[in-house]
Design a protein around this motif. Structure first.
Motif, PDB file in Angstrom:
ATOM      1  N   HIS A 147       1.007  -1.114  -0.022  1.00 40.93           N
ATOM      2  CA  HIS A 147      -0.029   0.078   0.121  1.00 40.93           C
ATOM      3  C   HIS A 147       0.971   1.352  -0.084  1.00 40.93           C
ATOM      4  CE1 HIS A 147      -2.927  -2.855   0.845  1.00 40.93           C
ATOM      5  NE2 HIS A 147      -4.169  -1.724   1.077  1.00 40.93           N
ATOM      6  N   TYR A 148       0.690   2.279  -0.807  1.00 38.19           N
ATOM      7  CA  TYR A 148       1.397   3.327  -1.028  1.00 38.19           C
ATOM      8  C   TYR A 148       0.592   4.678  -0.950  1.00 38.19           C
ATOM      9  CZ  TYR A 148       4.539  -0.350  -2.056  1.00 38.19           C
ATOM     10  OH  TYR A 148       5.276  -1.502  -2.390  1.00 38.19           O
ATOM     11  N   ILE A 149       0.801   5.738  -0.620  1.00 31.37           N
ATOM     12  CA  ILE A 149       0.308   7.121  -0.697  1.00 31.37           C
ATOM     13  C   ILE A 149       0.062   7.724  -2.058  1.00 31.37           C
ATOM     14  CG2 ILE A 149       0.239   7.398   2.011  1.00 31.37           C
ATOM     15  CD1 ILE A 149       2.396   9.537   1.353  1.00 31.37           C
ATOM     16  N   SER A 150       1.024   7.244  -2.583  1.00 36.74           N
ATOM     17  CA  SER A 150       1.001   7.799  -4.201  1.00 36.74           C
ATOM     18  C   SER A 150       1.995   6.974  -5.127  1.00 36.74           C
ATOM     19  CB  SER A 150       1.879   9.056  -4.182  1.00 36.74           C
ATOM     20  OG  SER A 150       3.200   8.854  -4.045  1.00 36.74           O
ATOM     21  N   ALA A 151       1.744   7.171  -6.388  1.00 36.35           N
ATOM     22  CA  ALA A 151       2.264   6.221  -7.466  1.00 36.35           C
ATOM     23  C   ALA A 151       3.794   6.423  -7.711  1.00 36.35           C
ATOM     24  CB  ALA A 151       1.776   6.533  -8.848  1.00 36.35           C
ATOM     25  N   LEU A 152       4.053   7.511  -6.837  1.00 32.49           N
ATOM     26  CA  LEU A 152       5.541   7.862  -6.902  1.00 32.49           C
ATOM     27  C   LEU A 152       6.117   7.082  -5.864  1.00 32.49           C
ATOM     28  CD1 LEU A 152       8.400   9.498  -7.396  1.00 32.49           C
ATOM     29  CD2 LEU A 152       7.538  11.144  -5.943  1.00 32.49           C
ATOM     30  N   ASP A 153       5.469   6.974  -4.836  1.00 26.54           N
ATOM     31  CA  ASP A 153       6.124   5.944  -3.575  1.00 26.54           C
ATOM     32  C   ASP A 153       6.135   4.320  -3.906  1.00 26.54           C
ATOM     33  OD1 ASP A 153       5.577   7.349  -0.480  1.00 26.54           O
ATOM     34  OD2 ASP A 153       4.752   8.197  -2.135  1.00 26.54           O
TER      35      ASP A 153
END
Length: 196
Positions: A147-153
């Protein structure tokens, strides 16, 4: 038990483990956009400003808004620098960059800390919303695998994220964070006026 049965069971277990590993690696990352929630909370802070900002709290709130605004700005700048670098150097998905991923997490953790500092001086319902939002962000950052807070992460974690996803992700999140910074600056000015 014969050796052939033992070998066939070991081969089966090896195939099963390999299949599970491939399945885990091919799982799509879950992106949870927290910037929309942060923006919604900041707008609620602004809408309820006169209810919770007294003359006694104004100095603390002014400082809290300033620090919150600064750390959001640092987080935005870090995201933009990393994203620009990925595009400039044409980095392909799948390569992990744990140092820069950790840098983003540290900066978002600082933003969460500033949110908690501001929520100490607001109404109970806004404090509860802020605390729930902080817990949600923390859970996405540290509590859930893949799980990530953005596509960049997700990209920095080595996930298969397209450049188009990165571009869209960057522009929408940056726009929301810029609006947060603008609203926080406005509330900072309002808090300063309350001190007079």
């Amino acid at each position: 038990m014969s050796i052939s049965k033992i070998l066939s069971r070991l081969a089966f277990l090896l195939l099963l483990c390999t299949a599970l590993q491939v399945s885990a690696q091919s799982e799509k990352p879950v992106i949870t956009d927290v910037t929309s929630d942060i923006l919604a909370w900041v707008k609620r802070l602004d809408n309820g400003f006169d209810k919770y900002c007294t003359r006694e709290k104004a100095a603390d709130l002014k400082q809290g808004f300033e620090f919150f605004k600064q750390d959001l700005g640092v987080y935005m700048k870090t995201r933009k620098t990393l994203s620009d670098s990925l595009f400039r150097h044409n980095v392909s998905p799948g390569k992990k960059d744990p140092d820069n991923l950790e840098s983003l997490k540290v900066r978002m953790s600082a933003v969460m800390e500033r949110m908690r500092n501001v929520s100490d001086f607001v109404s109970n319902d806004l404090r509860q919303q802020g605390d729930q939002l902080s817990e949600h962000i923390y859970d996405v950052l540290y509590g859930q695998e893949n799980h990530y807070i953005s596509a960049l992460d997700a990209f920095l974690a080595g996930q298969d994220v397209t450049k188009k996803d990165l571009a869209v992700d960057g522009s929408t999140r940056t726009a929301r964070l810029e609006e947060c910074v603008r609203i926080l600056a406005s509330m900072q000015e309002k808090a300063e006026r309350k001190q007079r």
